[in-house]
Structures are given as structure tokens and as C-alpha cells.
Design an enzyme around this catalytic site. Structure first.
Site, PDB file in Angstrom:
ATOM      1  N   GLU A  47       0.843  -1.206   0.000  1.00 19.05           N
ATOM      2  CA  GLU A  47       0.000   0.000   0.000  1.00 19.05           C
ATOM      3  C   GLU A  47       0.880   1.259   0.000  1.00 19.05           C
ATOM      4  O   GLU A  47       1.863   1.321   0.738  1.00 19.05           O
ATOM      5  CB  GLU A  47      -0.861  -0.030   1.278  1.00 19.05           C
ATOM      6  CG  GLU A  47      -1.850   1.110   1.424  1.00 19.05           C
ATOM      7  CD  GLU A  47      -2.589   1.052   2.761  1.00 19.05           C
ATOM      8  OE1 GLU A  47      -2.136   0.337   3.684  1.00 19.05           O
ATOM      9  OE2 GLU A  47      -3.642   1.715   2.877  1.00 19.05           O
ATOM     10  N   LYS A 117     -10.000   2.272  -1.617  1.00 13.09           N
ATOM     11  CA  LYS A 117     -10.191   1.738  -0.259  1.00 13.09           C
ATOM     12  C   LYS A 117     -11.494   2.259   0.354  1.00 13.09           C
ATOM     13  O   LYS A 117     -11.762   3.469   0.342  1.00 13.09           O
ATOM     14  CB  LYS A 117      -9.002   2.145   0.608  1.00 13.09           C
ATOM     15  CG  LYS A 117      -8.928   1.471   1.970  1.00 13.09           C
ATOM     16  CD  LYS A 117      -7.597   1.850   2.660  1.00 13.09           C
ATOM     17  CE  LYS A 117      -7.355   1.077   3.935  1.00 13.09           C
ATOM     18  NZ  LYS A 117      -6.020   1.428   4.514  1.00 13.09           N
ATOM     19  N   CYS A 149      -5.149  -3.378   2.987  1.00 12.80           N
ATOM     20  CA  CYS A 149      -4.648  -3.317   4.371  1.00 12.80           C
ATOM     21  C   CYS A 149      -5.705  -3.662   5.438  1.00 12.80           C
ATOM     22  O   CYS A 149      -6.068  -4.820   5.584  1.00 12.80           O
ATOM     23  CB  CYS A 149      -4.046  -1.939   4.606  1.00 12.80           C
ATOM     24  SG  CYS A 149      -3.004  -1.839   6.086  1.00 12.80           S
TER      25      CYS A 149
END
Lengths: 288, 288
Positions: A47, A117, A149
Site C-alpha cells: 500500500e 479503499k 490493508c
């Protein structure tokens, strides 16, 4: 599209220099070349690999469009080496002043797609706008979905991608060391409950008072860890075999047996409760 | 209802004699008494503990109403010892000729509620009718939800119960030894991703060519195993501390951050796709 039943895939674990795109791209290129030399067809970066994680004051300055300079450079590698490359960077939003934490998937033919995200961790809420879509992308290696994540801990994201056909779910990550216990359990569970491959590429190193967890891993559809990072900058290699997905989903048929109707109903209800709508109305809506 | 912040709970692991209700109840009673002597306030038995698992030819004969003879006997113990007891038995359906795999929760005041298994494993489909509700029950020990055996592998069930307030999720089980790897990963993941206590009470022993996995466990909201069965007939004891649930959900706020809207939308869409309804209609339905 011709589907390759067995492919070599790579997960890249790396440290990043804060805000130093050229340095980070150089490190990434070196690791990508190592993955290519080991015959990887799909290569997953962490990320915000191009900038590092804690760059808040510079988010707007470091943000890029996709495609844009960073992904263009990676597309050049993809094209030349006939490989697929994924990762996440800070993306400029359509609305001026907004940025997203966005995962990209590129291939020999250019940009394949992006994922923004949705589940934002802590102060990410005040940095990033929130995505709203769970796309899946077809490649010769298999159908690919992405989550980022923190999202490894939310079973719903990987499930939705799997219901849409994902064979492989990528998790570009900058996951913190204090929550390594969650990374460990969640990454294996996302693979097992969906019968999907998981490629989780994490950052290692420190930024201010954050220590990242490393432990990047490639996980089989039964939850077995096929490869795990032990060192620091590292290229993990494993084989993805699409037949293994079918075998696992046959051995434990979670997808076949999933009670999608009542789950949709109950999630709907959990929203409706907040709005105070009547049970009767919901029942009508769902035809029950 | 006065809520007790800290309670001792027990998970009972036992073997069962096929079709021998009196024998199985006697074994269960002995283990329940052991749990009571260790001050347990909530005591969880395995799936179909009163009959054993592979009793297909006798399902209709062995089935009982709830309340009925077996649960009445346990209610007597609950009343006298001021404890809560859960487990699953074969339940007679309202429609003659139908039976359910049903978990019950009883307390000092009698029957609190039941949960009918929704996700049926393999040939359970041709034995049991399927439940359609995910209820949660308030007790002084905390709010309790139940799922049964195979359902430990489906994150959606535990999630729905948690969104409805469950602090503790019980999994009465007869989980097979060949899938112990799934039991291991899934049980910890259900605890972690919800920040809930999990009490998973499994059968051990053999029936025909089925070997059960044992490994009953009580799991903390962070996924740590607080107690695990090593022996055969065994009473596991652990402390449930409701404050630990709040701490864990504060440490990793999966519930706060959960994207319920798009998850409901996507599950709805996954149903709609099968029915061929238009994306436009769905968007209107969801007001997006």
C-alpha cells in the site's frame, strides 16, 4: 481470454522512504525485476508503496491520476515483460481537493482497473475520500479482486469479490506491527472461507512512531501459508493453481451453501433499523 | 436485567451414544455438574448431544419439541443451579414430518429461545428443514447468539448476530476431524472480526466412518484461545469479561467502520443478478 491454469505469482515486501517517489520506484523496480527473473506473471506491491504511508501534509501534492507518472512507469515494465503488476498509491479524485487510497492493476495492455479503499483505518478518514465499489478484473491468470490493508479484517469485502468471481484477492498493505495477530488470523480466514488465493503484500520498517508488521504472505484456498516474508525487502514466490480453488470449494462448499437471501435481508435490516423503517415494509421489499 | 460484567463460562466436549438419549443425558448431566462445581454460569453442550449425529433413520422418532422432555430436564438443572445451558437437539417442526437441527438456550426461568441451523452440511440437506432467522437473546451474562457447527466457517452469521448485539456466540458442533484446519482458523476469526467471545463445543469420537475433531474451545474477542479441549469428555472453563469486548472493539473498530450500506447493496445485487433484475431498479430500491 485464454486462462492459464497455473501461474507463478509474487508478493513484494518493501520499506519506503517518506515522500521519495523516485527512490521508492527504484526499489520497487529492482524487486519487480527479481520477481520477473523468477517467472512471476502477477506481482503485488504494498500500500502507498511510492510515497510511504505517513505523508499527510503532502497527500494532495503526491497524489497522481491513474494512469499517471507512477503507473505509466510500471505499465512500461508490464508491457515489456508481459506481466501484471498491482499496488496502491495516493490517487487524485475527480473532485479537486479529494484523494483516495487506490489499488491499481495493470497488465501488458495497460491499466486494467482500480479499487478505492472503502474501510479507512483511524485518521485515514481525514485524509482519504472513501471508495464505494467492489470490482473484479479478468486476467489470464484468473479473476482478480483487491482490498487494502485494514480491510483484510472485514470478511464482507473478500466475500463480495468472491461472489463476483474473484480467484485471487490482493491486499496491498501498510499493516501495523501491534496488530500482527489480526493480520495472521484474518489473512488465512479470508482465503479459507472463500476458497480463494490471497496475496498480502505488506510494508515493513518504521515511520515516526509506527512500526509496520512485515509478514507478507501468499495463502492457498485452504488457508495454508504458501510463502511468508521473513526478511525485509523481499520477493515471495508461489504457484497459483486455479484447479486448487475448485478442489477447495468442492471440499468445503461455503459458496454453494451461503444463505445469501437472509444475509442481504439482515444487512438491509441493520440499515433500516437506524432509519426506523417498519419490519412490514422490509418484508414487502424482500418479498417474504 | 442486571448485567454481570464477569462470568465463568463452560464448554462441554463429549462423546455420544447413537440414539441413546438416556445415556447421553446422563453423561451431559455429569459434565454440567462438573461445570457448575467450577462456578460456570453459562454451559454449552455440543450439536445433537442427546442423540449423536448419524441417526438419520430415526430423525423423526428422536425429534422433540422445544420445550420437551430433554430441554425440560435441563431446565430443571438450570432452575436449581441458577445457570444457563445451551446445546442442540433434533427438533420437531410445526409441519408434521419436518425436523430441524436446533440450538436452544435455557435459563433459571425456563426456555429463553432457539436457533435453527441455516447452513446445512452435506446430507443434512435431506434430513433437516432450514432455519431462517438469526436471533439474539439477552441474559445477565451478556447477549447470546448461536450458530451451529459448519456455520463457524461462514462469517456472515456471526456478523449478523454481532450487529444485533451479541457479546457471546455459541457454536454447538459435531465438526469432522478432516476439516480441523477450518475449525482452527474460522473459530478464531469469528471472534476477532467481531470482537466477540466464541464458545465452540464439539463432539469427539467416531460414528460409522466419521471421526469428529474435538478441540472444543473458548476464544477471547481478540482471537486468543482461552481454553481448549485436549482430552475426550471434558469441561473447559474460562472467564467472560464484557469489558474485554469493549476494549477489543475500541482497539480494532471493525464494527464502527463496517461499510454496511454497500455490503447490503452487493448482497442484494448478488441475488438480483440471479433473477435478472436491472441495475437501475436496484439503484432505485437502495436510493443511490
Amino acid at each position: 481470454m485464454e486462462i492459464i491454469e497455473k501461474s507463478i505469482v509474487a508478493s513484494i515486501q518493501m520499506n519506503c522512504q517518506l515522500g521519495e517517489k523516485n527512490t521508492n520506484l527504484k526499489i520497487a523496480r529492482g524487486l519487480i525485476e527479481e520477481a520477473i527473473s523468477q517467472k512471476a506473471r502477477l506481482i503485488a506491491l504494498p500500500e502507498l508503496f511510492s510515497t510511504g504511508y505517513l505523508v499527510e501534509p503532502q497527500d494532495l501534492v503526491l497524489a497522481e491520476s491513474i494512469p499517471g507518472p507512477t503507473t505509466n512507469e510500471l505499465m512500461e515494465i508490464s508491457r515489456k515483460a508481459n506481466v501484471y503488476i498491482a499496488g496502491s498509491i495516493i490517487e487524485k479524485g475527480e473532485a479537486r481537493g479529494t484523494v483516495y487510497d487506490t489499488a491499481f492493476l495493470i497488465g501488458p495492455g495497460g491499466l486494467i482497473g482500480t479499487y478505492r479503499k472503502i474501510h479507512l483505518w483511524q485518521s485515514e478518514n481525514i485524509r482519504f475520500a472513501r471508495g464505494n465499489d467492489y470490482p473484479v478484473f479478468s486476467t489470464p491468470i484468473g479473476k482478480i479482486g483487491m482490498q487494502i490493508c485494514y480491510e483484510i479484517g472485514f470478511p464482507e469485502g473478500a466475500r463480495i469479490l468472491t461472489l463476483k468471481g474473484a480467484d485471487i484477492i490482493l491486499f496491498p498493505s501498510a499493516f501495523g506491527a501491534p496488530r500482527l495477530y489480526a493480520w495472521d488470523i484474518a489473512s488465512r480466514s479470508r482465503a479459507l472461507e472463500n476458497g480463494s488465493y490471497i496475496i498480502a503484500s505488506n510494508r515493513w520498517g518504521n515511520e515516526e512512531n509506527i512500526e509496520f508488521a512485515g509478514h507478507s504472505r501468499i495463502i492457498a484456498p485452504n488457508g495454508d501459508i504458501l510463502a511468508e516474508a521473513l526478511g525485509k525487502n523481499e520477493v515471495l514466490i508461489a504457484k497459483v493453481d486455479l484447479q486448487e480453488i475448485e478442489k477447495q470449494r468442492n471440499q468445503i462448499p461455503y459458496l454453494r451453501d451461503l444463505d445469501r437471501f437472509h444475509i442481504a435481508y439482515e444487512f438491509n435490516e441493520s440499515l433500516c433499523l437506524r432509519k426506523g423503517c417498519e419490519k412490514r415494509q422490509k418484508a414487502e421489499k424482500w418479498g417474504t
